[in-house]
Design a protein around this motif. Structure first.
Motif, PDB file in Angstrom:
ATOM      1  N   PHE A  31      28.389 -16.799  -2.332  1.00 38.54           N
ATOM      2  CA  PHE A  31      27.328 -15.837  -2.626  1.00 38.54           C
ATOM      3  C   PHE A  31      26.191 -16.387  -3.476  1.00 38.54           C
ATOM      4  N   THR A  32      26.341 -17.584  -4.070  1.00 38.82           N
ATOM      5  CA  THR A  32      25.278 -18.090  -4.919  1.00 38.82           C
ATOM      6  C   THR A  32      24.825 -19.459  -4.458  1.00 38.82           C
ATOM      7  N   PRO A  33      23.585 -19.793  -4.450  1.00 40.16           N
ATOM      8  CA  PRO A  33      22.478 -18.951  -4.888  1.00 40.16           C
ATOM      9  C   PRO A  33      22.138 -17.851  -3.886  1.00 40.16           C
ATOM     10  N   SER A  34      22.439 -18.046  -2.603  1.00 43.00           N
ATOM     11  CA  SER A  34      22.299 -16.967  -1.634  1.00 43.00           C
ATOM     12  C   SER A  34      23.494 -17.063  -0.683  1.00 43.00           C
ATOM     13  N   PRO A  35      23.866 -15.961  -0.036  1.00 43.87           N
ATOM     14  CA  PRO A  35      25.091 -15.966   0.785  1.00 43.87           C
ATOM     15  C   PRO A  35      25.028 -16.924   1.978  1.00 43.87           C
ATOM     16  N   TYR A  36      26.113 -17.645   2.189  1.00 46.28           N
ATOM     17  CA  TYR A  36      26.264 -18.451   3.403  1.00 46.28           C
ATOM     18  C   TYR A  36      27.750 -18.601   3.710  1.00 46.28           C
ATOM     19  N   LEU A  37      28.056 -18.815   4.993  1.00 46.92           N
ATOM     20  CA  LEU A  37      29.438 -18.946   5.451  1.00 46.92           C
ATOM     21  C   LEU A  37      29.923 -20.384   5.351  1.00 46.92           C
ATOM     22  N   ILE A  38      31.206 -20.525   5.071  1.00 49.37           N
ATOM     23  CA  ILE A  38      31.858 -21.822   5.096  1.00 49.37           C
ATOM     24  C   ILE A  38      33.056 -21.728   6.044  1.00 49.37           C
ATOM     25  N   ASP A  39      33.779 -22.805   6.230  1.00 46.30           N
ATOM     26  CA  ASP A  39      35.019 -22.832   7.006  1.00 46.30           C
ATOM     27  C   ASP A  39      34.802 -22.639   8.506  1.00 46.30           C
ATOM     28  N   PRO A  40      34.042 -23.528   9.130  1.00 48.49           N
ATOM     29  CA  PRO A  40      33.760 -23.381  10.557  1.00 48.49           C
ATOM     30  C   PRO A  40      34.875 -23.895  11.478  1.00 48.49           C
ATOM     31  N   ASP A  41      36.083 -24.129  10.949  1.00 49.96           N
ATOM     32  CA  ASP A  41      37.131 -24.736  11.774  1.00 49.96           C
ATOM     33  C   ASP A  41      37.624 -23.849  12.915  1.00 49.96           C
ATOM     34  N   ASN A  42      37.332 -22.556  12.882  1.00 53.35           N
ATOM     35  CA  ASN A  42      37.724 -21.668  13.973  1.00 53.35           C
ATOM     36  C   ASN A  42      36.568 -21.391  14.925  1.00 53.35           C
ATOM     37  N   ALA A  43      35.471 -22.117  14.795  1.00 47.16           N
ATOM     38  CA  ALA A  43      34.281 -21.849  15.600  1.00 47.16           C
ATOM     39  C   ALA A  43      34.614 -21.860  17.087  1.00 47.16           C
ATOM     40  N   THR A  44      34.013 -20.896  17.779  1.00 48.24           N
ATOM     41  CA  THR A  44      34.292 -20.747  19.209  1.00 48.24           C
ATOM     42  C   THR A  44      33.202 -19.915  19.870  1.00 48.24           C
ATOM     43  N   TRP A  45      33.312 -19.731  21.147  1.00 45.89           N
ATOM     44  CA  TRP A  45      32.401 -18.927  21.954  1.00 45.89           C
ATOM     45  C   TRP A  45      33.234 -17.776  22.489  1.00 45.89           C
ATOM     46  N   LEU A  46      32.894 -16.540  22.117  1.00 42.31           N
ATOM     47  CA  LEU A  46      33.683 -15.391  22.559  1.00 42.31           C
ATOM     48  C   LEU A  46      32.848 -14.120  22.533  1.00 42.31           C
ATOM     49  N   PRO A  47      33.390 -13.029  23.075  1.00 41.84           N
ATOM     50  CA  PRO A  47      32.645 -11.766  23.035  1.00 41.84           C
ATOM     51  C   PRO A  47      32.333 -11.367  21.587  1.00 41.84           C
ATOM     52  N   ARG A  48      31.087 -10.994  21.353  1.00 43.07           N
ATOM     53  CA  ARG A  48      30.681 -10.724  19.962  1.00 43.07           C
ATOM     54  C   ARG A  48      31.435  -9.546  19.360  1.00 43.07           C
ATOM     55  N   ILE A  49      31.867  -8.575  20.175  1.00 44.53           N
ATOM     56  CA  ILE A  49      32.599  -7.481  19.536  1.00 44.53           C
ATOM     57  C   ILE A  49      34.024  -7.890  19.160  1.00 44.53           C
ATOM     58  N   PHE A  50      34.532  -9.005  19.717  1.00 42.17           N
ATOM     59  CA  PHE A  50      35.792  -9.547  19.217  1.00 42.17           C
ATOM     60  C   PHE A  50      35.591  -9.980  17.769  1.00 42.17           C
ATOM     61  N   ASP A  51      34.486 -10.678  17.527  1.00 43.36           N
ATOM     62  CA  ASP A  51      34.156 -11.147  16.187  1.00 43.36           C
ATOM     63  C   ASP A  51      33.950  -9.958  15.248  1.00 43.36           C
ATOM     64  N   LEU A  52      33.275  -8.931  15.733  1.00 43.41           N
ATOM     65  CA  LEU A  52      33.022  -7.739  14.921  1.00 43.41           C
ATOM     66  C   LEU A  52      34.329  -7.021  14.596  1.00 43.41           C
ATOM     67  N   ALA A  53      35.228  -6.938  15.558  1.00 43.51           N
ATOM     68  CA  ALA A  53      36.539  -6.312  15.318  1.00 43.51           C
ATOM     69  C   ALA A  53      37.333  -7.101  14.279  1.00 43.51           C
ATOM     70  N   LEU A  54      37.243  -8.428  14.341  1.00 53.45           N
ATOM     71  CA  LEU A  54      37.935  -9.262  13.359  1.00 53.45           C
ATOM     72  C   LEU A  54      37.381  -9.017  11.956  1.00 53.45           C
ATOM     73  N   VAL A  55      36.068  -8.826  11.857  1.00 55.46           N
ATOM     74  CA  VAL A  55      35.457  -8.514  10.561  1.00 55.46           C
ATOM     75  C   VAL A  55      36.047  -7.210  10.017  1.00 55.46           C
ATOM     76  N   LEU A  56      36.092  -6.191  10.841  1.00 53.49           N
ATOM     77  CA  LEU A  56      36.639  -4.909  10.384  1.00 53.49           C
ATOM     78  C   LEU A  56      38.080  -5.060   9.916  1.00 53.49           C
ATOM     79  N   LEU A  57      38.876  -5.750  10.686  1.00 50.94           N
ATOM     80  CA  LEU A  57      40.305  -5.811  10.384  1.00 50.94           C
ATOM     81  C   LEU A  57      40.661  -6.791   9.262  1.00 50.94           C
ATOM     82  N   LEU A  58      40.013  -7.933   9.205  1.00 52.51           N
ATOM     83  CA  LEU A  58      40.486  -8.960   8.272  1.00 52.51           C
ATOM     84  C   LEU A  58      39.460  -9.449   7.256  1.00 52.51           C
ATOM     85  N   PHE A  59      38.372  -8.726   7.066  1.00 53.26           N
ATOM     86  CA  PHE A  59      37.372  -9.174   6.099  1.00 53.26           C
ATOM     87  C   PHE A  59      37.967  -9.360   4.709  1.00 53.26           C
ATOM     88  N   HIS A  60      38.877  -8.500   4.298  1.00 51.27           N
ATOM     89  CA  HIS A  60      39.430  -8.563   2.949  1.00 51.27           C
ATOM     90  C   HIS A  60      40.693  -9.406   2.840  1.00 51.27           C
TER      91      HIS A  60
END
Length: 144
Positions: A31-60
């Protein structure tokens, strides 16, 4: 059983695809100095709502300072407001959302619950798992 039956249908859906980390969760954001993502080891090409569903379920998941539950309905709506600033979801994505949510639960959440038995002894993780099971049976407040 409905979720299991949907698996064959889900794999054949023609959904908009995205290149994604497929690991968008709180412990992978700096989150500092501005937000950015790390850990790209699972990077893939897939339906975007799969990614959105994963955010809902496992963000925390996996962050000691995160809430011991999934997003509240209010937090989910706020997250979606920001998400929709950059992404326009199709009507078809909205129609299949519940089936995709069940699919991601089976594919990712069930694996997590089985793979890391020690998490059941961690009260925060245990509470998160309980909230994940609850959403499987009542996702009305978590539409897209």
């Amino acid at each position: 059983m409905e979720a299991v039956k949907n698996q064959a249908t889900i794999k054949d859906l023609r959904l908009p695809l995205v290149a994604t980390l497929y690991d968008y969760k709180a412990n992978n954001i700096i989150f500092t100095p501005s937000p950015y993502l790390i850990d790209p080891d699972n990077a893939t090409w897939l339906p975007r709502i799969f990614d959105l569903a994963l955010v809902l379920l496992l963000f925390h998941n996996e962050l000691d300072t995160a809430p011991d539950r999934i997003f509240t309905p209010t937090q989910w709506k706020l997250f979606l407001e920001g998400y929709k600033t950059y992404t326009t979801l199709t009507e078809f994505e909205k129609e299949v959302w519940d089936a995709v949510l069940q699919h991601i639960f089976l594919d990712e959440v069930m694996w997590l619950m089985a793979e890391y038995e020690e998490d059941w002894l961690n009260q925060n993780q245990y509470n998160l798992f309980r909230s994940l099971v609850e959403i499987l049976f009542n996702s009305a407040d978590y539409k897209i």
